[in-house]
Write an enzyme that holds these catalytic residues in place. Structure first.
Site, PDB file in Angstrom:
ATOM      1  N   PRO A   7       0.820  -1.208   0.000  1.00 20.57           N
ATOM      2  CA  PRO A   7       0.000   0.000   0.000  1.00 20.57           C
ATOM      3  C   PRO A   7       0.858   1.265   0.000  1.00 20.57           C
ATOM      4  O   PRO A   7       1.294   1.719   1.037  1.00 20.57           O
ATOM      5  CB  PRO A   7      -0.821  -0.100   1.285  1.00 20.57           C
ATOM      6  CG  PRO A   7      -0.534  -1.421   1.884  1.00 20.57           C
ATOM      7  CD  PRO A   7       0.728  -1.925   1.264  1.00 20.57           C
ATOM      8  N   GLU A   8       1.128   1.787  -1.178  1.00 16.02           N
ATOM      9  CA  GLU A   8       1.760   3.096  -1.279  1.00 16.02           C
ATOM     10  C   GLU A   8       0.673   4.085  -1.680  1.00 16.02           C
ATOM     11  O   GLU A   8      -0.506   3.759  -1.630  1.00 16.02           O
ATOM     12  CB  GLU A   8       2.913   3.063  -2.289  1.00 16.02           C
ATOM     13  CG  GLU A   8       4.024   2.116  -1.853  1.00 16.02           C
ATOM     14  CD  GLU A   8       5.267   2.219  -2.726  1.00 16.02           C
ATOM     15  OE1 GLU A   8       5.497   3.285  -3.319  1.00 16.02           O
ATOM     16  OE2 GLU A   8       6.003   1.224  -2.827  1.00 16.02           O
ATOM     17  N   HIS A  94      -7.550 -11.769  10.746  1.00 15.72           N
ATOM     18  CA  HIS A  94      -6.815 -10.502  10.736  1.00 15.72           C
ATOM     19  C   HIS A  94      -7.718  -9.296  10.512  1.00 15.72           C
ATOM     20  O   HIS A  94      -7.241  -8.210  10.214  1.00 15.72           O
ATOM     21  CB  HIS A  94      -5.709 -10.548   9.691  1.00 15.72           C
ATOM     22  CG  HIS A  94      -4.707 -11.630   9.937  1.00 15.72           C
ATOM     23  ND1 HIS A  94      -3.938 -11.674  11.082  1.00 15.72           N
ATOM     24  CD2 HIS A  94      -4.359 -12.717   9.220  1.00 15.72           C
ATOM     25  CE1 HIS A  94      -3.152 -12.740  11.038  1.00 15.72           C
ATOM     26  NE2 HIS A  94      -3.400 -13.394   9.921  1.00 15.72           N
ATOM     27  N   ARG A 113       0.007  -8.296   9.085  1.00 15.92           N
ATOM     28  CA  ARG A 113       1.286  -7.987   9.710  1.00 15.92           C
ATOM     29  C   ARG A 113       1.180  -6.894  10.782  1.00 15.92           C
ATOM     30  O   ARG A 113       2.131  -6.621  11.494  1.00 15.92           O
ATOM     31  CB  ARG A 113       2.308  -7.584   8.643  1.00 15.92           C
ATOM     32  CG  ARG A 113       3.645  -8.215   8.893  1.00 15.92           C
ATOM     33  CD  ARG A 113       4.549  -8.096   7.708  1.00 15.92           C
ATOM     34  NE  ARG A 113       4.251  -9.083   6.701  1.00 15.92           N
ATOM     35  CZ  ARG A 113       4.947  -9.213   5.576  1.00 15.92           C
ATOM     36  NH1 ARG A 113       5.939  -8.407   5.340  1.00 15.92           N
ATOM     37  NH2 ARG A 113       4.650 -10.140   4.725  1.00 15.92           N
ATOM     38  N   ARG A 156      22.718  17.089   0.804  1.00 15.53           N
ATOM     39  CA  ARG A 156      22.501  15.718   1.277  1.00 15.53           C
ATOM     40  C   ARG A 156      23.444  14.776   0.543  1.00 15.53           C
ATOM     41  O   ARG A 156      23.530  14.795  -0.679  1.00 15.53           O
ATOM     42  CB  ARG A 156      21.042  15.297   1.047  1.00 15.53           C
ATOM     43  CG  ARG A 156      20.029  16.205   1.714  1.00 15.53           C
ATOM     44  CD  ARG A 156      20.130  16.191   3.218  1.00 15.53           C
ATOM     45  NE  ARG A 156      19.784  14.905   3.803  1.00 15.53           N
ATOM     46  CZ  ARG A 156      18.587  14.615   4.310  1.00 15.53           C
ATOM     47  NH1 ARG A 156      17.623  15.507   4.294  1.00 15.53           N
ATOM     48  NH2 ARG A 156      18.358  13.431   4.852  1.00 15.53           N
TER      49      ARG A 156
END
Length: 274
Positions: A7-8, A94, A113, A156
DNA sequence: ATGTCCACCTGCTGGC
DNA sequence: TGCCAGCAGGTGGACA
């Protein structure tokens, strides 16, 4: 090799779009909290607060789903394996959290999870709510520009791959879409963030938008055309050019490589990406 | 401030 | 065939 998408941003967007017709304008008739916590404890007053609440709208910020109600906003994160199941045929061990609407629709937050999270935030506290306030610009909004990246990456020394996963720099990208966007823009994942020329950052911004938009479009198609027997929202078929394709041919003919950095897999093409 | 590493969690895979 | 170690990764916190 086929990899189930995590899931992005596009998956969360698709989830929110799928939940909207079921939840928007409805009243929550029943709330069931089946365990104490996911990644974080559920708010102690969650059930009491949501029961009887009216859903005024749904939204998304980065990978967070937002369910606005007249009693505050329910903020959910799907973690790595979270999904919503709408009117599932069978129970699942779940299914951790359930909402039933006044129309009798039942929505289960399922997350084997348990890296996901659920929180409840007052409307006046939402603008300063720490998990959201720290986020960088939405990649599909007007604030993600090459100029923004130039400023955020200045000085950076870390690799661009790692830096793009930092939600404070760009909000909503995860391992999959970072790999895909870097491949499409021809940038090597290990290239030092602060040293990337403006023209390449322009290409990167375009690639990020394109890969996310294509994925959302694919998810939308899936929602329209395909009714999963269990009503799963959050996963849909996708195809990637490099992610999960170690050893396969890149479009250029070279072999897709995999490298592990900080315990995360990076997929890339050593010929296309410099 | 920045970079690096780890914990959290469970289903799946590969090796013996 | 069965077992078990290892792997997957978003996020936040610890640490140098």
């Amino acid at each position: 090799m086929r990899v189930p998408p995590l899931p992005e941003l596009p998956e969360v967007e698709t989830t929110v779009r799928g939940l909207r017709p079921v939840l928007e304008g409805r009243t929550i008739a029943e709330v069931e909290v089946r365990r104490e916590r996911l990644r974080f404890p559920f708010p102690p007053d969650l059930r009491q607060r949501l029961t009887g609440a009216r859903v005024t709208g749904l939204g998304r910020r980065a990978k967070y789903g937002l369910v606005h109600t007249d009693r505050g906003t329910l903020v959910f994160h799907l973690g790595m394996t979270g999904k919503w199941r709408v009117d599932p045929a069978a129970d699942d061990k779940h299914d951790h959290f359930m909402l039933r609407t006044d129309e009798g629709r039942r929505l289960f937050l399922n997350d084997h999870r348990r890296f996901g999270s659920v929180d409840m935030v007052d409307d006046d506290a939402l603008p300063t709510y720490a998990p959201l306030a720290a986020l960088g610009p939405e990649p599909l909004g007007p604030d993600l520009t090459a100029a923004h990246l130039r400023r955020a990456l200045a000085g950076r020394t870390g690799g661009i791959k790692t830096l793009l996963l930092d939600q404070r720099i760009v909000a909503g990208l995860g391992n999959i879409y970072v790999c895909e966007a870097l491949h499409r823009s021809g940038i090597a994942p290990g290239r030092m963030g602060g040293g990337i020329a403006e023209g390449r950052l322009e290409r990167l911004v375009v690639a990020v938008r394109k890969v996310l938009e294509e994925s959302i479009a694919a998810g939308g198609t899936t929602l329209r055309d395909f009714q999963h027997p269990d009503g799963d929202l959050g996963y849909f078929a996708n195809s990637f050019r490099v992610y999960g394709r170690e050893g396969e041919r890149c479009g250029c003919g070279a072999t897709v490589k995999r490298r592990v950095e900080g315990g995360r897999s990076t997929f890339y093409c050593g010929r296309c990406q410099r």
